[in-house]
Each structure stands twice: as structure tokens, then as C-alpha cells.
Design a protein around this motif. Structure first.
Motif, PDB file in Angstrom:
ATOM      1  N   SER A  23     -28.821 111.523  15.385  1.00  0.00           N
ATOM      2  CA  SER A  23     -28.901 111.635  16.834  1.00  0.00           C
ATOM      3  C   SER A  23     -29.334 113.040  17.235  1.00  0.00           C
ATOM      4  O   SER A  23     -29.132 114.008  16.505  1.00  0.00           O
ATOM      5  N   SER A  24     -29.925 113.157  18.412  1.00  0.00           N
ATOM      6  CA  SER A  24     -30.228 114.479  18.969  1.00  0.00           C
ATOM      7  C   SER A  24     -28.966 115.117  19.529  1.00  0.00           C
ATOM      8  O   SER A  24     -28.953 116.306  19.837  1.00  0.00           O
TER       9      SER A  24
ATOM     10  N   ILE B  65     -35.964 116.876  24.515  1.00  0.00           N
ATOM     11  CA  ILE B  65     -34.886 115.970  24.119  1.00  0.00           C
ATOM     12  C   ILE B  65     -33.806 115.911  25.182  1.00  0.00           C
ATOM     13  O   ILE B  65     -33.271 114.843  25.494  1.00  0.00           O
TER      14      ILE B  65
ATOM     15  N   THR C 110     -41.499 116.521  24.041  1.00  0.00           N
ATOM     16  CA  THR C 110     -40.394 116.705  23.096  1.00  0.00           C
ATOM     17  C   THR C 110     -39.163 117.289  23.774  1.00  0.00           C
ATOM     18  O   THR C 110     -38.344 117.931  23.134  1.00  0.00           O
TER      19      THR C 110
ATOM     20  N   ASP D 269     -29.844 107.785  19.808  1.00  0.00           N
ATOM     21  CA  ASP D 269     -29.597 108.592  21.003  1.00  0.00           C
ATOM     22  C   ASP D 269     -29.062 107.729  22.141  1.00  0.00           C
ATOM     23  O   ASP D 269     -28.170 108.141  22.896  1.00  0.00           O
TER      24      ASP D 269
END
Length: 307
Positions: free
Chosen positions: A3-4, A72, A70, A100
Motif C-alpha cells: 500500500s502507499s 499518491i 504520481t 490502497d
């Protein structure tokens, strides 16, 4: 996929927090592009983005395949603002965004079995994935046999609440918890650290040990849990599936116990910082001679000059 999002002791709120459910002001969101390397998946994405764009309750954040897309944090924020998150396959059935989405407490809407239902048996069972998700056969959405937004808006608030509760139970275990940043400054610090709950790293390690033990003792690993023949899976997933989670008293008590451990680690960090003392998790203790069970230590290298 990792996961981010990463739990750490200094965080102030949890993205899957049930108390924040009322703040989700989008019925559904889709973060992604239309074009993929798979023509069938491209047609599916084109169909669901058309349906999303036609409904004010759906938000489509269009991404291109470039370094400018990008951000996030922006994507995670959108997931936290929505009740449902559309998860069409891309070049392959699986997508990093799925992890995510779950960690953000958003109910994933899947269109292919291989996106998650049979992907991570050490972390999520098939029944747990059914509990947290909505499944729509991709061909139904692709040819507009079903309107995705009409279907989602027809799901009762009680079912949504149960699915959000099931999400809160599984979200912590599919992300990688991180130690406090100050613990990473001294690479020669021999103190070990573990989060106060089992995250994705610990479950992976546990699964590896079980698999090795099964192989050494000539026992079946039961992976896959059933043969991945398309005709077997397709019989079970040929129709729309909106499983109502059976949240028993035992399951709820287990989730609340896990939540207490998670929030307890966060509280200890805040109290320690306000008192000006070092930060230690309830499980952060020295375990000399048993370091193999901790991901961060001890480091046995000598400092330069210690000869």
C-alpha cells in the motif's frame, strides 16, 4: 502489491476509521485511465467511465501514464471521500490501487475474479474478499447490460455499513507498518521494533514459516485452496455478487481488540512526545537472540573505528 499508506506510531487518524464514514461524499470514484494493453479491459474501462461521467454521484480522476500523475496523497484522499471505488483490471487483472482502496476504507467494486478473490490467501480469504467487495461480471458492465452506478446506489445503507466494518478488520493486515522515523536515524541501534498488531509483513513471514513446515512434514499447503480452473470459478461468479457480511459478536470483538492495539500504539507515541521521552511501541522491546522474528534488528555490524 504494497500500500502507499503505512501505519506508524505518530499518525493522528486511521484512513479506514468507521467514525469517518459519514464524511464520504462520493457514491463512487474511479482513479485511472481508459487505455490498457488488453483490448477487452480497455472496452470495460471505457464503459464504466461513460457511466461514471453521466452520474453526478460518481467522480472520475483521469490519469495518464506519465510522471505528472504520481500524486499518491491526492489519490488516497479521493479514496477516503468515497463509499465505493471502481477497480477495473488494467494490463493485468491485479492493480496496486486495490490495496490502497481497501486501506482507505473504500468498498472495492471488482469486475474480474483474479483481481483479488484468489490472490493473497495468507492475508485475505475468498470469503473475506466477498465481505468487503461488490462483484460485477466484466461482460455485464462492458456491454452496458448493467448500469454500475444504478446498482451501487441501490445497495442498502445497512449492507454498506457492514462492509465498511469488514474493511476496518482487514485493512491493517494488508499494509506495511513503519517504525518511528527517529528509530531509523542510527543504523547501529540494536533495539528491535514491531508494530502492536500483525501487518502484511508479519503475515507473510508467518505464511512462509507455515509453508516450510508443511513441506518438511510432507503436508499439503492447501494453496491454491481450490483449483484455478476458469469453469469452476466462473460458475460461482457468473452473476453479480453483493455478499452481506456475517459480523458475529466474536468477529466484532476481534476487530475492536485489534483497533485498541493500533490506537494504543498511536497514543503511546503522542504521550511520549509530549513528555519529551523516547517513543516505544508496546511490542518494541529488545529480543536479543530472537532477532529473526523482528524485521528491524538487531544490526550486528560494528561502528567505524570500533576495532
Amino acid at each position: 502489491f504494497s500500500s502507499s499508506f503505512h501505519w506508524w506510531e505518530g499518525m493522528k487518524s486511521l484512513p479506514w476509521d468507521l467514525s469517518q464514514a459519514a464524511l464520504r461524499n462520493h457514491t463512487a470514484v474511479y482513479v485511472g485511465s481508459v487505455k490498457t494493453l488488453n483490448p477487452t479491459n480497455t472496452k470495460l474501462r471505457r464503459a464504466i467511465t461513460q457511466q461514471c461521467a453521466a452520474d453526478p454521484a460518481c467522480h472520475w480522476k483521469q490519469l495518464g501514464h506519465s510522471s505528472q500523475d504520481t500524486n499518491i496523497a491526492a489519490s488516497l484522499t479521493i479514496y477516503k471521500q468515497s463509499v465505493f471505488c471502481l477497480c477495473p483490471p488494467g494490463d493485468d487483472p491485479t492493480r496496486k490501487a486495490v490495496v490502497d482502496i481497501i486501506v482507505a476504507g473504500c468498498i472495492p467494486v471488482f469486475f474480474q475474479i483474479q483481481t483479488l478473490y484468489n490472490q493473497h490467501p495468507w492475508h485475505l480469504t475468498e470469503q473475506e474478499v466477498l465481505d468487503i467487495s461488490v462483484f460485477i461480471p466484466e461482460w455485464m458492465a462492458r456491454i452496458h447490460k448493467v448500469n454500475v452506478m444504478t446498482l451501487l446506489k441501490g445497495i442498502s445503507p445497512d449492507v454498506i455499513r457492514l462492509k465498511q466494518e469488514a474493511l476496518a478488520a482487514v485493512a491493517p493486515r494488508i499494509q506495511y507498518a513503519m517504525p518511528p522515523p527517529e528509530r531509523l536515524l542510527d543504523r547501529y541501534d540494536n533495539a528491535t521494533w514491531d508494530p502492536p498488531f500483525k501487518d502484511s509483513v508479519q503475515l507473510t513471514i508467518d505464511g512462509m514459516f507455515r509453508r516450510v513446515d508443511d513441506v518438511l512434514h510432507n503436508r499439503s499447503t492447501h494453496i491454491p485452496l481450490r483449483q484455478d480452473y476458469n469453469w469452476i470459478w466462473n460458475d460461482d461468479y457468473k452473476n453479480i455478487r453483493i455478499q452481506v457480511p456475517n459480523i458475529t459478536a466474536a468477529r466484532r470483538a476481534e476487530r475492536l481488540q485489534q483497533d485498541t492495539l493500533i490506537r494504543g500504539g498511536m497514543l503511546i507515541n503522542r504521550e511520549a512526545k509530549s513528555a519529551g521521552t523516547s517513543v516505544r511501541s508496546p511490542n518494541s522491546h529488545r529480543r536479543e537472540g530472537n532477532a529473526a522474528r523482528s524485521r528491524y534488528g538487531p544490526i550486528s555490524k560494528q561502528k567505524a573505528g570500533d576495532k
